[in-house]
Design an enzyme around this catalytic site. Structure first.
Site, PDB file in Angstrom:
ATOM      1  N   HIS B  48      14.715 -32.699   6.752  1.00  0.00           N
ATOM      2  CA  HIS B  48      13.494 -33.462   6.545  1.00  0.00           C
ATOM      3  C   HIS B  48      13.273 -34.476   7.674  1.00  0.00           C
ATOM      4  O   HIS B  48      12.160 -34.625   8.174  1.00  0.00           O
ATOM      5  CB  HIS B  48      13.568 -34.175   5.200  1.00  0.00           C
ATOM      6  CG  HIS B  48      12.334 -34.929   4.851  1.00  0.00           C
ATOM      7  ND1 HIS B  48      11.193 -34.283   4.432  1.00  0.00           N
ATOM      8  CD2 HIS B  48      12.058 -36.244   4.884  1.00  0.00           C
ATOM      9  CE1 HIS B  48      10.255 -35.194   4.211  1.00  0.00           C
ATOM     10  NE2 HIS B  48      10.752 -36.391   4.481  1.00  0.00           N
ATOM     11  N   GLU B  70      12.755 -26.501   5.322  1.00  0.00           N
ATOM     12  CA  GLU B  70      12.704 -27.517   4.296  1.00  0.00           C
ATOM     13  C   GLU B  70      12.231 -26.923   2.979  1.00  0.00           C
ATOM     14  O   GLU B  70      12.773 -27.238   1.918  1.00  0.00           O
ATOM     15  CB  GLU B  70      11.767 -28.636   4.768  1.00  0.00           C
ATOM     16  CG  GLU B  70      11.937 -29.925   4.061  1.00  0.00           C
ATOM     17  CD  GLU B  70      10.782 -30.839   4.363  1.00  0.00           C
ATOM     18  OE1 GLU B  70      11.035 -32.002   4.608  1.00  0.00           O
ATOM     19  OE2 GLU B  70       9.635 -30.368   4.372  1.00  0.00           O
ATOM     20  N   ASN B 415      41.279 -16.562  20.616  1.00  0.00           N
ATOM     21  CA  ASN B 415      42.404 -15.651  20.812  1.00  0.00           C
ATOM     22  C   ASN B 415      43.141 -15.427  19.513  1.00  0.00           C
ATOM     23  O   ASN B 415      43.539 -14.314  19.201  1.00  0.00           O
ATOM     24  CB  ASN B 415      43.373 -16.251  21.830  1.00  0.00           C
ATOM     25  CG  ASN B 415      43.094 -15.744  23.208  1.00  0.00           C
ATOM     26  OD1 ASN B 415      42.314 -14.821  23.373  1.00  0.00           O
ATOM     27  ND2 ASN B 415      43.730 -16.341  24.191  1.00  0.00           N
TER      28      ASN B 415
END
Lengths: 174, 725
Positions: B48, B70, B415
């Site tokens: 918002h 929103e 990794n």
């Protein structure tokens, strides 16, 4: 600080006009020759003080000093121009300059014999340096200006000092 | 009157990016089917503010996009929509989208990206689809609602029955309820059965009683405190919510609240205090946010520089102070006072310096926070089930280090996920739980930060690494090497054992870069692994890059600083232990180890004071795993120094890592031990010899200067050719 102020006040004292196409140059003496640098690049003028040597650098790089917390390299212009070296005295002057290269800005100091004057030099007063071939390297000269029947060698300090630092890499790399 | 809105743009962007981070973190916490209102609310609030801000500043595209976000979140918040994995994923991608849109807006790029449009369409699709869904099963929502209540166990049932006279003493229940509502989630039920007929009603009497339910982690004393003033004027009963009675009770409050809202219109206490619940919570989060301020890093650096200056000035004054004490004995009282003042100045400056340095320190969570998302995405992409456990995220370290350690860490975690953790079926076959775990931990150890990345995957395959190394000619076939050395091999450039390249890892670029980056920061990385059980990587980093513990040494007239971390020991040379190799290189026998001797005066071309090194001082140092002995003239003080860069105004110099300013205001250079050892190796072979030849030939300095120019030109010509071709 006081030095800088007096420089700024100088044109009024000399009584020269400050027209739009002219710029001000601070001149200094080096072995009886008068050289000029753009005054807007001058940060301050100070006396010679001891420096810390940087190992394996050419002789004209005198070392570094502490300028209010930043490390500033000092270059001896006499040695840079292969002139005879002179002993430093408390009267020996260091001009601290702002150097602009492609990527960044640096602050460096140059050791000179003494500060001379401040002049207004207009565009048409400035003449390109003649070509001396191999005798004198004029790469670092922006132009020659005649003021009060004197010749001033206006330096391209950005080029001169940046190349001084870069060239020294070869010798410094071990 | 026009205000230049541009000046607020930076703040808007900073805040928006922060908001996006909050959204991202909370979205990752949000699981499908979750009804945690707090999380959804937090995400909603962040979205918002971004929408509001971008609307204000006229970034209409961003505003339009966040509006969709929103709307979706709003529906979730109002329980009109279930939280499912699809919407979470979509929201996460939208966060990325908004981020790139904001970046583009800030940098003036094009924000009409295809990805944005795609995402927008996806959001709209979800919005359209799920709307109908949610209306179909309203029952499920009520079930979820009750779950919310049952999931919270701590709370109090308060029965509050004031005496009729309470109002006359100036006490009003309404403010008390509003205080309660700040403590937790409050539901109020009014009992208006005591109300008499209007004719009998005394306006100053209290006829109502209330039962309140306060949900939240609240101590009983806190509740008593609220009722402290009316203790004697009411019947107060505070009991914890019992889990047994709760099941029956869950639906009651909801029903009662609504009726209370209608009944209480007379004095409005019930209805208003219910509303206060939300207000109270918002206020709480607001106050916790205001405890920090946003300051540009350059301002902090300015302060640090100034404090550095102050420290130098202080030590200069201290020196002068001690000198006065020495040579003038008269006026003892004054010097005494001066010395006291100087001592105090020293203490204060040190404390000031420490606290200023702490300003630059940030909790490592700034980096760690990006991993949940990354692990989430990668695990999904690779069909692996991975849990990320983060600990020690409050450990603080310098911002500069933080910036540079991010990428290596990302690489190592990647990794672990790619090479370490196996696929779920492989894991179950190996007798391990299907879900793999990656641990990230940070802690302080001595003057270091230790970051640990641990996984319970398959570990490093020593045999594979070794055979690959032999194949590449890094190791001889018949060479027997320790496990440690084998692990070290993966840091070799271009080394990879991955069977197939993926876009995640396996190209063999990286581990060498990881190690180099960490070493550049003055740290090191260590690998421990057990096949089948997992891999553990330890990264050790200095706390800060701005300050260094150094040993001051003198060589000739010059003073240098050796970082204390690289010093092993200092000793007096016994000439019997010194041997020469090929008549030039010297080695020192130190407890069965031959270590090369480095003459600092040779490397730095400083005129030697003493010719023989017998009885001289040697500092044994270690850099990049190599030991060496530095010959110095004297050992001076040990002190903390503020590191200044040589590069700012000059350029990097081999063998030096920077400079600092000593107490007397002069500059001292800080040695880079690893670089110095590299220098010395080159020196021994080429430069030293050529120097000797030059000395013999007796060439003038100017002559050699010309040689350099020629060498330069030669170098430049092939370069030019390269560019032509």
């Amino acid at each position: 600080m006081s030095t800088t102020q007096s420089i700024e006040a100088a044109p009024e004292i000399i009584g020269m006009d400050t027209s739009a196409d002219s710029s001000q140059y601070l001149t200094f003496i080096l072995s009886d020759e008068e050289y000029g640098v753009d005054i807007l690049r001058v940060q301050e003028i100070k006396g010679w003080d001891t420096v810390t040597l940087i190992p394996n650098t050419p002789g004209y790089i005198k070392g570094v000093i502490n300028l209010r917390g930043t490390i500033v390299p000092i270059i001896d212009l006499r040695l840079r121009f292969n002139l005879d070296s002179v002993n430093y005295s408390p009267l020996t002057v260091v001009i601290v300059l702002k150097i602009v290269s492609e990527d960044d800005e640096r602050v460096m100091g140059i050791v000179v014999d003494g500060v001379s004057d401040v002049y207004n030099v207009s565009e048409d007063q400035m003449k390109p340096p003649p070509d001396f071939g191999n005798v004198v390297n004029v790469d670092y000269v922006k132009g020659l200006a005649t003021v009060d029947e004197k010749m001033i060698i206006v330096l391209d300090i950005d080029h001169l000092l940046t190349s001084s630092v870069l060239e020294s890499i070869d010798k410094a790399s071990c | 009157m026009s205000i230049d809105l541009k000046q607020f743009h930076q703040t808007f962007f900073d805040e928006s990016f922060e908001g996006l981070d909050i959204m991202e973190a909370n979205l990752l916490d949000l699981e499908a089917g979750s009804t945690d209102k707090d999380i959804i609310n937090t995400i909603f609030r962040a979205a918002h503010s971004i929408k509001g801000g971008s609307g204000t500043f006229g970034f209409s595209e961003v505003a339009a996009f966040t509006h969709l976000l929103e709307t979706l979140l709003d529906e979730m918040r109002d329980n009109k929509r279930k939280v499912d994995q699809e919407s979470i994923d979509c929201l996460l991608q939208s966060v990325d989208c908004v981020r790139s849109m904001l970046n583009a807006t800030r940098d003036g790029g094009d924000i009409h990206d295809q990805v944005v449009t795609e995402n927008e369409n996806r959001l709209i699709a979800i919005l359209g689809k799920n709307n109908s869904n949610s209306t179909v099963d309203p029952e499920q929502e009520t079930v979820e609602l009750t779950q919310v209540n049952t999931s919270i166990s701590t709370g109090w049932d308060i029965r509050f029955k004031p005496l009729a006279s309470m109002l006359r003493t100036g006490n009003d229940p309404l403010p008390m309820f509003s205080v309660l509502s700040e403590l937790g989630e409050l539901s109020v039920t009014v009992d208006s059965s005591g109300l008499p007929n209007f004719d009998d009603l005394h306006p100053e009497n209290c006829y109502l009683s209330w039962s309140l339910r306060l949900i939240g982690d609240v101590a009983k004393e806190q509740i008593y405190e609220v009722f402290e003033w009316v203790e004697d004027e009411c019947d107060l009963d505070i009991v914890p919510i019992e889990s047994g009675s709760e099941k029956d009770g869950t639906k009651v409050p909801d029903a009662l609240v609504s009726s209370a809202g209608e009944d209480c219109t007379k004095d409005g206490a019930g209805a208003q205090s219910i509303k206060k619940t939300d207000v109270g919570q918002v206020k709480k989060t607001a106050t916790s946010e205001v405890t920090s301020i946003r300051v540009g890093i350059d301002k902090v650096d300015d302060i640090i520089n100034l404090v550095g200056e102050l420290v130098i000035t202080q030590s200069m004054l201290g020196q002068i102070g001690s000198e006065i004490d020495d040579d003038r004995e008269c006026d003892n009282r004054r010097t005494e006072r001066l010395r006291e003042g100087l001592a105090q100045l020293e203490r204060n400056t040190r404390e000031l310096q420490e606290s200023v340095m702490r300003v630059r320190m940030l909790p490592i969570s700034f980096i760690f926070s990006r991993f949940p998302r990354m692990v989430h995405d990668l695990a999904k992409k690779m069909g692996k089930d991975i849990k990320l456990v983060i600990t020690g995220e409050q450990t603080e370290l310098d911002k500069t280090i933080m910036e540079k350690i991010g990428d290596p860490l990302v690489h190592l975690v990647r990794n672990s996920i790619d090479h370490g953790i196996e696929k779920p079926d492989e894991r179950i076959a190996a007798g391990k739980p299907g879900t793999g775990t990656v641990y990230l931990d940070a802690s302080h150890q001595g003057g270091n930060i230790v970051v640990e990345i641990r996984d319970d995957g398959k570990g490093l395959d020593c045999d594979r690494i070794l055979s690959k190394a032999i194949e590449r000619g890094l190791v001889n076939e018949d060479e027997s090497i320790s496990e440690e050395k084998i692990y070290d091999l993966i840091f070799q450039p271009g080394f990879s054992t991955a069977e197939a390249l993926s876009d995640v890892s396996g190209r063999g670029v990286g581990m060498d870069v990881v190690r180099r980056n960490i070493r550049d920061l003055g740290g090191n990385v260590e690998i421990k692994s057990e096949q089948g059980k997992g891999t553990r990587m330890l990264i050790r980093l200095p706390l800060t890059l701005a300050i260094l513990d150094g040993q001051l040494v003198s060589v000739g007239e010059e003073t240098y600083i050796v970082p204390l971390t690289s010093i092993i020991e200092s000793l007096q040379i016994k000439i019997a232990q010194v041997n020469t190799i090929a008549g030039q290189a010297q080695v020192y026998l130190l407890r069965e180890d031959y270590i090369p001797i480095i003459h600092l005066s040779d490397i730095f071309s400083i005129p030697k004071e003493k010719l023989s090194i017998d009885g001289g001082l040697m500092v044994v140092v270690e850099g990049e795993g190599q030991k060496a002995g530095l010959i110095v003239d004297d050992l001076l003080a040990q002190q903390q120094v503020v590191i200044k860069s040589l590069e700012t105004n000059y350029k990097p110099v081999n063998g030096l890592s920077g400079a600092t300013i000593l107490g007397d205001g002069t500059v001292a250079l800080i040695l880079d031990i690893a670089g110095l050892i590299r220098c010395a190796k080159l020196m021994d072979t080429s430069l030293l010899r050529s120097q000797r030849i030059a000395d013999h030939a007796g060439e003038a300095q100017q002559g050699s200067g010309q040689e350099i120019i020629i060498a330069n030109m030669n170098k430049e010509i092939p370069d030019e050719h390269d560019t032509i071709h």
